[in-house]
Design an enzyme around this catalytic site. Structure first.
Site, mmCIF file in Angstrom:
data_model
loop_
_atom_site.group_PDB
_atom_site.id
_atom_site.type_symbol
_atom_site.label_atom_id
_atom_site.label_comp_id
_atom_site.label_asym_id
_atom_site.label_seq_id
_atom_site.Cartn_x
_atom_site.Cartn_y
_atom_site.Cartn_z
ATOM 1 N N GLU A 38 0.860 -1.188 0.000
ATOM 2 C CA GLU A 38 0.000 0.000 0.000
ATOM 3 C C GLU A 38 0.888 1.226 0.000
ATOM 4 O O GLU A 38 1.997 1.178 0.542
ATOM 5 C CB GLU A 38 -0.840 0.064 1.287
ATOM 6 C CG GLU A 38 -2.145 -0.656 1.212
ATOM 7 C CD GLU A 38 -2.962 -0.502 2.506
ATOM 8 O OE1 GLU A 38 -2.567 0.242 3.411
ATOM 9 O OE2 GLU A 38 -4.004 -1.152 2.582
ATOM 10 N N ASN B 281 -12.822 -5.168 11.413
ATOM 11 C CA ASN B 281 -12.736 -6.000 12.605
ATOM 12 C C ASN B 281 -14.107 -6.622 12.834
ATOM 13 O O ASN B 281 -15.079 -5.913 13.089
ATOM 14 C CB ASN B 281 -12.290 -5.195 13.819
ATOM 15 C CG ASN B 281 -10.833 -4.814 13.703
ATOM 16 O OD1 ASN B 281 -9.994 -5.641 13.346
ATOM 17 N ND2 ASN B 281 -10.522 -3.560 13.955
ATOM 18 N N VAL C 97 -12.695 -2.921 21.792
ATOM 19 C CA VAL C 97 -12.421 -2.349 23.113
ATOM 20 C C VAL C 97 -13.112 -0.987 23.255
ATOM 21 O O VAL C 97 -13.726 -0.686 24.274
ATOM 22 C CB VAL C 97 -10.893 -2.171 23.309
ATOM 23 C CG1 VAL C 97 -10.585 -1.421 24.596
ATOM 24 C CG2 VAL C 97 -10.183 -3.514 23.289
ATOM 25 N N ARG D 266 -15.879 -8.117 15.048
ATOM 26 C CA ARG D 266 -16.149 -8.393 16.472
ATOM 27 C C ARG D 266 -16.459 -7.082 17.170
ATOM 28 O O ARG D 266 -16.344 -6.014 16.580
ATOM 29 C CB ARG D 266 -14.898 -8.992 17.119
ATOM 30 C CG ARG D 266 -13.684 -8.095 16.892
ATOM 31 C CD ARG D 266 -12.495 -8.441 17.729
ATOM 32 N NE ARG D 266 -11.283 -7.876 17.199
ATOM 33 C CZ ARG D 266 -10.858 -6.626 17.343
ATOM 34 N NH1 ARG D 266 -11.587 -5.756 18.019
ATOM 35 N NH2 ARG D 266 -9.731 -6.208 16.807
ATOM 36 N N ARG E 204 -7.772 3.984 27.768
ATOM 37 C CA ARG E 204 -7.499 2.611 28.189
ATOM 38 C C ARG E 204 -6.492 2.678 29.325
ATOM 39 O O ARG E 204 -5.354 3.128 29.109
ATOM 40 C CB ARG E 204 -6.868 1.809 27.056
ATOM 41 C CG ARG E 204 -7.733 1.674 25.850
ATOM 42 C CD ARG E 204 -7.057 0.760 24.848
ATOM 43 N NE ARG E 204 -7.839 0.734 23.616
ATOM 44 C CZ ARG E 204 -7.781 -0.214 22.716
ATOM 45 N NH1 ARG E 204 -6.952 -1.230 22.897
ATOM 46 N NH2 ARG E 204 -8.524 -0.169 21.636
HETATM 47 P P1 ADP Z 1 -3.147 -4.062 12.155
HETATM 48 O O1 ADP Z 1 -4.356 -4.920 11.856
HETATM 49 O O2 ADP Z 1 -1.865 -4.846 12.184
HETATM 50 O O3 ADP Z 1 -3.351 -3.183 13.349
HETATM 51 P P2 ADP Z 1 -3.942 -1.975 10.271
HETATM 52 O O4 ADP Z 1 -4.150 -2.235 8.836
HETATM 53 O O5 ADP Z 1 -5.182 -1.833 11.119
HETATM 54 O O6 ADP Z 1 -2.976 -3.112 10.885
HETATM 55 O O7 ADP Z 1 -3.053 -0.687 10.458
HETATM 56 C C1 ADP Z 1 -2.613 -0.286 11.741
HETATM 57 C C2 ADP Z 1 -2.190 1.167 11.735
HETATM 58 O O8 ADP Z 1 -1.132 1.366 10.805
HETATM 59 C C3 ADP Z 1 -3.270 2.158 11.325
HETATM 60 O O9 ADP Z 1 -4.062 2.563 12.405
HETATM 61 C C4 ADP Z 1 -2.436 3.301 10.800
HETATM 62 O O10 ADP Z 1 -1.984 4.063 11.882
HETATM 63 C C5 ADP Z 1 -1.252 2.617 10.171
HETATM 64 N N1 ADP Z 1 -1.447 2.405 8.718
HETATM 65 C C6 ADP Z 1 -2.114 1.396 8.112
HETATM 66 N N2 ADP Z 1 -2.080 1.518 6.783
HETATM 67 C C7 ADP Z 1 -1.347 2.623 6.510
HETATM 68 C C8 ADP Z 1 -0.924 3.284 5.307
HETATM 69 N N3 ADP Z 1 -1.229 2.819 4.089
HETATM 70 N N4 ADP Z 1 -0.183 4.402 5.442
HETATM 71 C C9 ADP Z 1 0.169 4.877 6.646
HETATM 72 N N5 ADP Z 1 -0.185 4.301 7.809
HETATM 73 C C10 ADP Z 1 -0.940 3.199 7.765
#
Ligand code: ADP
Length: 451
Positions: free
Chosen positions: A200, A290, A295, A292, A338
Site C-alpha cells: 500500500e 474487525n 475495546v 467483532r 485505556r
Molecule cells: P493491524 O491490523 O496490524 O493493526 P492496520 O491495517 O489496522 O494493521 O493498520 C494499523 C495502523 O497502521 C493504522 O491505524 C495506521 O496508523 C497505520 N497504517 C495502516 N495503513 C497505513 C498506510 N497505508 N499508510 C500509513 N499508515 C498506515
C-alpha cells in the site's frame, strides 16, 4: 431469546457481557484460567468453569475446553468478546456445529473480511476507496518492485493475515524493499502461519477513523457513526473518541455510507468495525474490518445511547434491529482512556502485580468499565488493560476537562498505570486542536516529554 450465554473471555469484557445479560434476564456462564481463579467478576456469573492453566494457549484459546464448559453450563450461545478466539472462524464454526449460536458474524463473512487482501478486494468491488496499492498478494520480488514503482515510495508492506501491527514494514526505496519484504513475510508466517503480503502507499500523517456497524440477520445494516483512534503508540490505541474532531461532515457521511456498503456486500450480520485512515486532505481510505466488538465500543454507546452488547445479543438471537438509520442521531462528545498496567516512563513495560488500593472517579458523565479493584492482582499472562475510563459531555472541550479531572482522581497504588501519561496527552495543544495523527505520540509527544 437465549436463556443462557457463555462468555469465552476474561476481565473487563467478560464483565461487560455479564452485565448486559443480567439486564436482559439472560443467565451467564463464565470461564477462567488458573491465573484468573477467584477473580471477583466471576462471582457475578451464574456459573464459572475453569478451562485450563494460565497460558492463553492452554485456556482461553482452548476450543474443546470452552465447548465442554458450554455443554456443562447448558448455554444457547457463546459471546467471544474481543481478542482470543473472537475472530477465529474455525471456533465460530465449531460453536455453530455444536448448536451454540456464536454471537458474531457467520464464519464465511468472518473469514472473507478477516483476510485483509480479500477485504480490500471486496472494498474495491463495493466502490469503497482503498489506499492505492498492489492489485493482490505479492508473489515475487520482481512483482513487488513493479508494483512499488506504480504506487510510489514510501510503500507499506502489509500481511494479509496481519493484526496488531505485526508483519507491517515501511520501505523507503527499492533498495530497502527486498529486505523489508522478506522480513514482513517471515514475521507474518511466524505470527499467523500465513506469509502472504501486499503493498500500500504509505500515507503521511494519517488519522485513524473507524465506523461502527451493527447488522441483523434480515439484511438491515446500520452505522453508529465514527470513532477517532489517532492517539496510538506502536499501533496500540491509547485514547479513543467520538465524534472525530475536525472531520468534515461530507467526509464523515461518505465514510459511514462506504462502511455500510462494504458490510452489506459481505452479507454480514452482528457488530463490525470498518477502519479507515484519513489523510491531510481529508480523503479517506479503507484499511481493514474487525469482525467483532471492539475495546473502544463504549464511546459509540455514549453518543448514540445504544447498548452495543445487548444489540449484538438481540441480533444473534434472530431479532430485527430495533432502530433504523434515521433513528441514529449521535449527540455530545465521548472520550475513552485505556488504563493499562504499564510504566510509561519505562517504555510502557507491563506492570502486573497486586493493586494495593484503587479509588475510582465518579461524577456526572463518568463511566468506568473495569474488573479491577483494591486487592486485585493483575496477572502477567494477558494484555495489561485494567479498565476503561469513559466520559460523556455535551461538548468535546467539556469532555476533555472531565477526563482530565477523572484521570487525576483515579488512584491505583501498588502498580504503575498509563493514567498520568494520558492526562498529559489530553493537555497538549494538538489534542485540543484535534490534529493528532497516528505517529504523533512517537514522533512529537514522547520526545517532548523527554522521559
Ligand atoms: P493491524 O491490523 O496490524 O493493526 P492496520 O491495517 O489496522 O494493521 O493498520 C494499523 C495502523 O497502521 C493504522 O491505524 C495506521 O496508523 C497505520 N497504517 C495502516 N495503513 C497505513 C498506510 N497505508 N499508510 C500509513 N499508515 C498506515
Amino acid at each position: 431469546m437465549f436463556e443462557r450465554i457463555l462468555i469465552a473471555n476474561r476481565g473487563e469484557i467478560a464483565l461487560r457481557v455479564i452485565r448486559a445479560c443480567k439486564e436482559l434476564g439472560i443467565g451467564t456462564v463464565a470461564v477462567f484460567s488458573e491465573a484468573d481463579r477467584g477473580a471477583q467478576y466471576l462471582e457475578l456469573a451464574d456459573q464459572a468453569f475453569c478451562i485450563g492453566t494460565a497460558k492463553s494457549a492452554d485456556s482461553y484459546l482452548k476450543i474443546d475446553q470452552i465447548i465442554a464448559a458450554a455443554e456443562a453450563g447448558n448455554v444457547d450461545a457463546i459471546h467471544p468478546g474481543y481478542g482470543f478466539l473472537a475472530e477465529n472462524s474455525h471456533f465460530n464454526e465449531v460453536c455453530r456445529s455444536c448448536d451454540f449460536e456464536f454471537i458474531g458474524p457467520s464464519p464465511d463473512a468472518m473469514e472473507k473480511l478477516g483476510d485483509k487482501a480479500q477485504a480490500r478486494a471486496m472494498a474495491i468491488a463495493a466502490d469503497v476507496p482503498v489506499v492505492p496499492g498492489s492489485p493482490g498478494l505479492i508473489e515475487s520480488h520482481e512483482a513487488a518492485v513493479e508494483a512499488a514503482k506504480k504506487i510510489g515510495y514510501p510503500v507499506l508492506i502489509k500481511a494479509t493475515a496481519g493484526g496488531g501491527g505485526k508483519g507491517m514494514r515501511v520501505a523507503m526505496d527499492e533498495a530497502s524493499l527486498q529486505t523489508s519484504l522478506s522480513q514482513a513475510q517471515t514475521e507474518a508466517k511466524a505470527a499467523f502461519g500465513n506469509g502472504g503480503v501486499y503493498l500500500e502507499r504509505f500515507i503521511d500523517r494519517p488519522r485513524h477513523v473507524e465506523v461502527q456497524i451493527i447488522a441483523d440477520k434480515h439484511g438491515n445494516v446500520v452505522h453508529l457513526g465514527e470513532r477517532d483512534c489517532s492517539v496510538q503508540r506502536r499501533h496500540q490505541k491509547l485514547v479513543e473518541e467520538s465524534p472525530s474532531p475536525r472531520l468534515p461532515k461530507k467526509t464523515r457521511d461518505a465514510m459511514c455510507e462506504a462502511a455500510v456498503r462494504l458490510v452489506k456486500s459481505a452479507n454480514y450480520f452482528n457488530a463490525a468495525t470498518v477502519e479507515f485512515i484519513v489523510d491531510q486532505n481529508d480523503d479517506f481510505y479503507f484499511i481493514e474490518v474487525n469482525a467483532r466488538i471492539q475495546v473502544e465500543h463504549p464511546v459509540t454507546e455514549m453518543v448514540t445511547g445504544i447498548d452495543l452488547i445487548k444489540t449484538q445479543i438481540l441480533v444473534a438471537a434472530g431479532e430485527v434491529l430495533p432502530f433504523k438509520q434515521s433513528d441514529i442521531k449521535p449527540r455530545g462528545a465521548s472520550i475513552e482512556c485505556r488504563i493499562n498496567a504499564e510504566d510509561p516512563d519505562k517504555n510502557f513495560q507491563p506492570c502486573p502485580g497486586k493493586i494495593q488500593a484503587m479509588y475510582v472517579p465518579g461524577g456526572m458523565g463518568v463511566r468506568f468499565d473495569s474488573h479491577a479493584h483494591t486487592g486485585y492482582t493483575v496477572p502477567p499472562h494477558y494484555d495489561s488493560m485494567i479498565g476503561k475510563l469513559i466520559v460523556y459531555r455535551p461538548t468535546r472541550k467539556e469532555a476533555i476537562a472531565t477526563m482530565r479531572r477523572c484521570l487525576a482522581e483515579l488512584r491505583v497504588t501498588g502498580i504503575k498505570t498509563t493514567a498520568g501519561f494520558q492526562s498529559e496527552v489530553l493537555a497538549q495543544p494538538e489534542f485540543a486542536d484535534g490534529t493528532v495523527d497516528t505517529k504523533w505520540v512517537e514522533r512529537e509527544f514522547l520526545p517532548r516529554r523527554g522521559k
